[in-house]
Design a protein around this motif. Structure first.
Motif, mmCIF file in Angstrom:
data_model
loop_
_atom_site.group_PDB
_atom_site.id
_atom_site.type_symbol
_atom_site.label_atom_id
_atom_site.label_comp_id
_atom_site.label_asym_id
_atom_site.label_seq_id
_atom_site.Cartn_x
_atom_site.Cartn_y
_atom_site.Cartn_z
ATOM 1 N N VAL A 207 0.998 -1.206 -0.019
ATOM 2 C CA VAL A 207 0.020 0.126 0.025
ATOM 3 C C VAL A 207 0.883 1.062 -0.130
ATOM 4 O O VAL A 207 0.631 2.177 -0.786
ATOM 5 C CB VAL A 207 -0.902 -0.207 1.233
ATOM 6 N N GLY A 208 1.829 1.182 0.802
ATOM 7 C CA GLY A 208 2.918 2.592 1.037
ATOM 8 C C GLY A 208 3.600 2.560 -0.322
ATOM 9 O O GLY A 208 3.722 3.574 -0.876
ATOM 10 N N GLY A 209 3.905 1.552 -0.998
ATOM 11 C CA GLY A 209 4.851 1.504 -2.316
ATOM 12 C C GLY A 209 3.757 2.002 -3.501
ATOM 13 O O GLY A 209 4.122 3.105 -4.119
ATOM 14 N N LEU A 210 2.582 1.654 -3.379
ATOM 15 C CA LEU A 210 1.703 2.116 -4.576
ATOM 16 C C LEU A 210 1.402 3.702 -4.333
ATOM 17 O O LEU A 210 1.304 4.555 -5.292
ATOM 18 C CB LEU A 210 0.417 1.375 -4.461
ATOM 19 N N SER A 211 0.946 3.950 -3.083
ATOM 20 C CA SER A 211 0.655 5.257 -2.966
ATOM 21 C C SER A 211 2.111 6.492 -3.151
ATOM 22 O O SER A 211 1.586 7.434 -3.572
ATOM 23 C CB SER A 211 0.217 5.768 -1.356
ATOM 24 N N GLY A 212 3.137 5.911 -2.661
ATOM 25 C CA GLY A 212 4.407 6.644 -3.093
ATOM 26 C C GLY A 212 4.524 6.687 -4.554
ATOM 27 O O GLY A 212 5.073 7.743 -5.098
ATOM 28 N N TYR A 213 4.297 5.742 -5.238
ATOM 29 C CA TYR A 213 4.532 5.654 -6.755
ATOM 30 C C TYR A 213 3.587 6.676 -7.233
ATOM 31 O O TYR A 213 3.999 7.521 -8.222
ATOM 32 C CB TYR A 213 4.345 4.257 -7.095
ATOM 33 N N PHE A 214 2.336 6.623 -7.032
ATOM 34 C CA PHE A 214 1.304 7.345 -7.837
ATOM 35 C C PHE A 214 1.569 8.778 -7.368
ATOM 36 O O PHE A 214 1.356 9.830 -7.992
ATOM 37 C CB PHE A 214 -0.023 6.853 -7.598
ATOM 38 N N GLU A 215 2.099 8.970 -5.998
ATOM 39 C CA GLU A 215 2.332 10.376 -5.653
ATOM 40 C C GLU A 215 3.444 11.143 -6.287
ATOM 41 O O GLU A 215 3.341 12.165 -6.911
ATOM 42 C CB GLU A 215 2.631 10.341 -4.017
ATOM 43 N N ASP A 216 4.399 10.229 -6.608
ATOM 44 C CA ASP A 216 5.533 10.619 -7.425
ATOM 45 C C ASP A 216 4.996 11.048 -8.976
ATOM 46 O O ASP A 216 5.418 11.953 -9.578
ATOM 47 C CB ASP A 216 6.510 9.672 -7.423
ATOM 48 N N LYS A 217 4.263 10.111 -9.283
ATOM 49 C CA LYS A 217 3.748 10.423 -10.815
ATOM 50 C C LYS A 217 3.000 11.708 -10.866
ATOM 51 O O LYS A 217 3.295 12.288 -11.773
ATOM 52 C CB LYS A 217 3.159 8.969 -11.141
ATOM 53 N N LEU A 218 2.065 11.857 -9.880
ATOM 54 C CA LEU A 218 1.244 12.994 -9.732
ATOM 55 C C LEU A 218 2.335 14.442 -9.784
ATOM 56 O O LEU A 218 1.800 15.130 -10.596
ATOM 57 C CB LEU A 218 0.316 12.885 -8.483
ATOM 58 N N GLU A 219 3.253 14.106 -8.963
ATOM 59 C CA GLU A 219 3.963 15.314 -8.967
ATOM 60 C C GLU A 219 4.826 15.822 -10.362
ATOM 61 O O GLU A 219 4.881 16.835 -10.949
ATOM 62 C CB GLU A 219 5.323 15.283 -7.964
ATOM 63 N N GLU A 220 5.032 14.597 -11.079
ATOM 64 C CA GLU A 220 5.703 14.892 -12.297
ATOM 65 C C GLU A 220 4.885 15.367 -13.355
ATOM 66 O O GLU A 220 4.991 16.217 -14.509
ATOM 67 C CB GLU A 220 6.355 13.325 -12.874
ATOM 68 N N GLU A 221 3.528 14.637 -13.470
ATOM 69 C CA GLU A 221 2.240 14.892 -14.272
ATOM 70 C C GLU A 221 2.108 16.599 -14.051
ATOM 71 O O GLU A 221 1.287 17.078 -14.906
ATOM 72 C CB GLU A 221 1.381 14.112 -13.985
ATOM 73 N N GLU A 222 1.902 16.835 -12.703
ATOM 74 C CA GLU A 222 1.335 18.132 -12.588
ATOM 75 C C GLU A 222 2.348 19.210 -12.999
ATOM 76 O O GLU A 222 2.066 20.292 -13.466
ATOM 77 C CB GLU A 222 1.364 18.599 -10.902
ATOM 78 N N GLU A 223 3.656 19.142 -13.093
ATOM 79 C CA GLU A 223 4.792 19.709 -13.772
ATOM 80 C C GLU A 223 4.318 20.133 -15.207
ATOM 81 O O GLU A 223 4.500 21.046 -15.925
ATOM 82 C CB GLU A 223 6.123 19.457 -13.476
ATOM 83 N N HIS A 224 4.372 18.784 -15.791
ATOM 84 C CA HIS A 224 3.908 18.574 -17.374
ATOM 85 C C HIS A 224 2.412 19.415 -17.738
ATOM 86 O O HIS A 224 2.478 20.066 -18.499
ATOM 87 C CB HIS A 224 4.109 17.112 -17.755
ATOM 88 N N ALA A 225 1.636 19.101 -16.625
ATOM 89 C CA ALA A 225 0.146 19.766 -16.855
ATOM 90 C C ALA A 225 0.254 21.114 -16.926
ATOM 91 O O ALA A 225 -0.484 21.780 -17.767
ATOM 92 C CB ALA A 225 -0.628 19.309 -15.914
ATOM 93 N N GLN A 226 1.298 21.912 -15.960
ATOM 94 C CA GLN A 226 1.193 23.328 -16.151
ATOM 95 C C GLN A 226 1.761 23.732 -17.421
ATOM 96 O O GLN A 226 1.241 24.699 -17.876
ATOM 97 C CB GLN A 226 2.021 23.872 -14.926
ATOM 98 N N GLU A 227 2.584 23.152 -18.308
ATOM 99 C CA GLU A 227 3.094 23.477 -19.424
ATOM 100 C C GLU A 227 2.025 23.352 -20.624
ATOM 101 O O GLU A 227 2.026 24.169 -21.499
ATOM 102 C CB GLU A 227 4.386 22.940 -19.857
ATOM 103 N N GLU A 228 1.156 22.312 -20.457
ATOM 104 C CA GLU A 228 0.401 21.886 -21.158
ATOM 105 C C GLU A 228 -0.718 23.023 -21.204
ATOM 106 O O GLU A 228 -1.401 23.110 -22.396
ATOM 107 C CB GLU A 228 -0.169 20.380 -20.915
ATOM 108 N N GLU A 229 -1.172 23.130 -19.823
ATOM 109 C CA GLU A 229 -2.231 24.256 -19.741
ATOM 110 C C GLU A 229 -2.031 25.554 -20.247
ATOM 111 O O GLU A 229 -2.903 26.397 -20.601
ATOM 112 C CB GLU A 229 -2.676 24.475 -18.202
#
Length: 375
Positions: A207-229
């Protein structure tokens, strides 16, 4: 702010206590009230740790935590869980377990006591891993620097927390499980403790590994999303990242629920020292769980963890203490008062040192300001 955050908790408290007095009398009223206080005192550290995770979620998922989350916490852990552990340990159906709770409370309590070594090993290992991963991480702000600095250096060793946790489990199985406390006195529960402890460790890692993985993915994607927006705004087209944010938030929510479940073990087991009545127990612990949820959201919205930087440290030390206590209770009975006061004492100490730190920083800033003005 107080009423908006704690309004539902106040309402549930009034309705719950009134219902207990109306349905079962003043004795039930008093016991439900005691159980509510017990749950709050034992789970205050839970609120602090939850707040550190919940602040990463948006307002929508905070509402989910207070609605669906509280249903899981109250009905899942405080009502269904005691029935499930009795049904599994006694090898009876859930309906029969409920009948035992209502008609044969002494036998029901004995079955829960027999299941305690497995519960303590599972919850103890899950909480121990949370504590170890915290103290082995090198943090900019430290509370007990004399201890945290060398631990942070040791934490550079890969999988050290897992090795330490497994060593603690092995020692616990060899020392406490061989003479575990059960309803008939003491018995050998070594295999049960080992199996349950490994299950708790695996649950944390998954559970901790999955949450950490998707949290990291979210942070990466948020940076990408700001450029896309920015590009989308220029081109006049919308960009949505709801799906990814929802997936990341879902696993963080799942992690919070498992964490809450582990914190609930001591409260549920401790409640049997006060009453065997399953519905009084669910009502009292449920009221307490509401306050823990509301307190978590309050800490997030007020930014308390940012203002009082040692609170999170104190909560994690309380988690480590609770993990040790759970493992010790495999063989020895420990008063819930000790368990509750240990966590409260650590969190209070961390709060006071945070206040002192803030005052020191404010004083240093006040002294620096005239000097800067003079130059």
């Amino acid at each position: 702010m107080i009423l908006r955050t704690f309004g539902w908790s106040f309402a549930v408290t009034a309705l719950g206590l009134a219902f207990a007095a109306w349905q079962w009398g003043w004795e039930a009223f008093g016991i439900v009230l005691i159980l509510s206080v017990l749950e709050i005192s034992l789970s205050f550290d839970n609120a602090v740790v939850n707040a550190g995770i919940l602040k990463k979620m948006n307002a929508f998922w905070q509402k989910i935590f207070l609605t669906l989350g509280i249903l899981i916490a109250v009905f899942g852990m405080r009502l269904v869980f005691p029935v499930v552990i009795v049904a599994v340990s006694a090898k009876v159906g859930p309906v029969e377990a409920v009948r035992l709770a209502l008609d044969e409370p002494e036998r029901y309590e004995g079955l829960v006591t027999d299941a305690h070594p497995a519960i303590a090993a599972f919850g103890g290992m899950f909480l121990l891993m949370i504590f170890l991963d915290f103290v082995f991480e090198d943090r900019e702000i430290k509370w007990l620097g004399w201890l945290e600095r060398p631990l942070a250096r040791l934490g550079k060793v890969d999988m050290l927390s897992v090795c330490v946790a497994l060593t603690v489990l092995l020692v616990s199985a060899m020392t406490f499980a061989g003479d575990a406390h059960v309803s008939t006195g003491h018995a050998d529960r070594t295999a049960t403790v080992l199996l349950s402890g490994v299950a708790g460790l695996i649950t944390y890692l998954v559970v901790g590994g999955l949450s950490g993985y998707f949290e990291d993915k979210l942070e990466e994607e948020e940076e990408h999303a700001q450029e896309e927006e920015r590009k989308a705004g220029a081109e006049g087209r919308p960009v949505s990242v709801v799906a990814l944010a929802g997936k990341a938030a879902f696993f963080l929510f799942l992690y919070l629920e498992v964490l809450d479940a582990s914190f609930s073990f001591d409260g549920v087991i401790g409640a049997f020292a006060i009453t065997n009545h399953i519905f009084w127990m669910a009502l009292g612990l449920g009221i307490g769980a509401m306050y823990v949820r509301s307190l978590t959201v309050y800490l997030v919205r007020q930014g308390t963890l940012d203002d009082y930087v040692h609170l999170e440290h104190g909560a994690h030390y309380a988690i480590g203490t609770l993990a040790v206590i759970l493992l010790v209770t495999i063989e020895h009975q420990i008063s819930e008062i000790i368990t509750g006061l240990a966590g409260v004492a650590l969190i209070t100490a961390s709060f006071l040192t945070s206040v002192r730190r803030n005052r020191t920083l404010a004083a240093d800033g006040a002294q620096a300001a005239p000097a800067a003005a003079g130059t």
